[in-house]
Design a protein around this motif. Structure first.
Motif, PDB file in Angstrom:
ATOM      1  N   SER A  75      65.033   9.735  84.280  1.00 14.14           N
ATOM      2  CA  SER A  75      63.766  10.559  84.009  1.00 14.14           C
ATOM      3  C   SER A  75      62.486   9.714  83.496  1.00 14.14           C
ATOM      4  CB  SER A  75      64.393  11.490  82.870  1.00 14.14           C
ATOM      5  OG  SER A  75      64.939  10.749  81.835  1.00 14.14           O
ATOM      6  N   PRO A  95      60.100  22.028  85.221  1.00 14.12           N
ATOM      7  CA  PRO A  95      60.836  23.427  84.498  1.00 14.12           C
ATOM      8  C   PRO A  95      62.353  23.292  85.023  1.00 14.12           C
ATOM      9  CG  PRO A  95      58.703  24.007  84.911  1.00 14.12           C
ATOM     10  CD  PRO A  95      58.649  22.501  85.374  1.00 14.12           C
ATOM     11  N   GLY A  98      64.241  20.916  83.292  1.00 11.60           N
ATOM     12  CA  GLY A  98      64.411  21.561  82.148  1.00 11.60           C
ATOM     13  C   GLY A  98      65.398  22.629  81.931  1.00 11.60           C
TER      14      GLY A  98
END
Length: 473
Positions: A75, A95, A98
């Motif tokens: 990441s 997202p 996430g």
């Protein structure tokens, strides 16, 4: 001396993601296996399932820890080496990643402690539930990560505004055209990888004459799963290939090393190339060995079917050929080996000779890496085959890199190689020590009323125990 930062950034990400994927692919299957063992334990009351589950839970803990550590840096690379990627497609990919944290990671974090340390401390039912929850969490993690990766391969449910991707339909984005095939293919690969490891461990114990009850249970369960899932994986792979031909035809052309442009293709069909040396400079294959028409039959389900060749794509729209070509053949070859192992093991089990077949057990104890190699080969096909795009039709890999110097990436890459090498070596060493120690509370030797698999095999087991096991006890 100038160092190409784009090339180094690609090497660094390829190195870290290849290292990382080994561990989640194992823990996804291993979590499901442990949960299955615990359900069998609580429903049948057989202690062997309990001992095997506790044994593999220790291995799961080490693999899970190495997967988390090796995955954290991925990441960060989005921001350090690939900031343009984050800017252009972050509204969609961010997202999705996430959601993995909000669902899968939280679920795993909630119940992982109970799974690892709750033995004899919490009720059996709660521990079984915790193990099932962790298994569901690992599968959810695969769901979201593969959804994000599949969207990058076959984007859907978005629109471009000033070159930036914005989601317009989350359901379409999540369940993009390649996702169902990619998810099924990957999860099945994880189960097969774990089954191969379990099979190898069981064979290792039988060859050494140790833990007979547990090793036979391991082998029965592993062979049953391999015999069923390996052929299913071949069918899933076939459907995945047809989907890729529809949405990423250049990737299929590279995988098949099919250059096209031949007027005879429409008349004679396209051969399946078993082996060749792709010559990209001259747009042909050297040392080619092929089966006529079989390529057409596999990819179009017709002996005379055709599909686009590499020559039909502009040079800057073609992926590299050699890596997808050879990686795909390694993947398929090892997949066929898994089918052979599963079916042969089933035949021996049916004949009641599996645990006495020295000629089968001795080589099988060394097959544990083939699942990992198969997964890595498949990922090389997937990721290299989509080049030159990092998000198909939206952003090229060359346009996604951050404005950093090659020397900065070279230093961090060197450190990654050193640190990952140490972590990987220590993890493998410790897992091997756990395997040498074996299931806790299990009998080391066969019961007196049972005969060893064969006299040569038992003798080899005695030598193995003397040379390997006792110094570590």
């Amino acid at each position: 001396m100038d160092i190409d930062p784009l090339l180094l950034a690609r090497i660094q990400f390829a190195f870290t993601v290849s290292f990382h994927i080994i561990f989640p692919s194992f823990t996804i299957g291993l979590a499901a296996y442990i949960a299955t063992l615990e359900v069998l334990w609580i429903t049948t009351g057989a202690d062997r399932y309990h001992r095997i589950a506790r044994f593999f839970t220790k291995i799961f803990a080490v693999s899970f820890a190495m997967g988390v550590v090796s995955g954290i840096v991925l990441s960060y690379q989005f921001g350090t080496n690939w900031s343009r990627f984050s800017h252009v497609v972050g509204n969609v990919v961010g997202p999705l990643i996430g959601y993995e944290v909000l669902t899968a990671f939280f679920l795993e974090a909630t119940f992982l402690g109970i799974m690892l340390f709750g033995w004899n401390r919490v009720p059996k039912g709660l521990h079984v539930f915790a193990s099932i929850a962790v298994a569901v969490g690992t599968s959810l993690s695969a769901f979201w990560i593969l959804s994000a990766n599949s969207w990058m391969q076959t984007p859907a449910g978005y629109e471009l505004r000033d070159g930036i991707a914005f989601p317009t339909d989350w359901i379409t984005a999540i369940f993009n055209p390649s996702f169902p095939y990619r998810f099924a293919h990957m999860v099945t690969a994880c189960y097969l990888t774990t089954a191969i490891v379990v099979l190898a461990v069981g064979a290792r114990y039988l060859v050494a004459g140790r833990f007979p009850e547990e090793s036979r249970t391991m082998m029965r369960m592993a062979i049953g799963l391999i015999a069923i899932f390996a052929p299913i994986q071949a069918l899933i792979g076939d459907q995945h290939g047809l989907n890729t031909l529809e949405y990423q035809p250049a990737k299929i052309a590279a995988v098949e090393a099919h250059w096209g442009g031949e007027p005879t293709d429409a008349k004679t069909g396209i051969p399946l190339i078993l082996f060749a040396i792709p010559n990209e400079a001259e747009e042909r294959n050297d040392w080619q060995i092929a089966i006529p028409r079989l390529g057409s039959l596999i990819l179009t389900h017709s002996l005379d079917g055709t599909f686009k060749g590499l020559k039909e794509f502009a040079p800057n729209e073609r992926p590299p050929v050699a890596i997808p070509f050879f990686a795909f053949r390694i993947m398929v070859g090892l997949g066929l080996l898994m089918i052979a192992i599963g079916w042969l093991g089933t035949f021996l089990l049916w004949r009641r000779s599996l645990f006495h077949a020295e000629w089968f057990l001795r080589p099988v104890q060394y097959v544990w890496p083939i699942g990992f190699i198969t997964i890595l080969s498949g990922w090389f096909v997937t990721e290299v085959g989509r080049q030159p795009w990092i998000a198909t039709g939206i952003l090229r890999t060359a346009d996604a890199a951050s404005p950093v110097t090659g020397w900065a990436i070279a230093v961090s890459l060197t450190l990654f190689v050193l640190v990952y090498g140490i972590v990987f070596s220590m993890g493998i060493y410790y897992i091997n020590r756990l395997i040498v120690k074996g299931p806790q509370g299990a009998a080391l030797e066969p019961p007196h009323e049972e005969l060893p698999p064969s006299r040569p095999l038992a003798a080899a087991g005695e030598a193995t125990r003397d040379a390997i096991v006792r110094p570590g006890e």
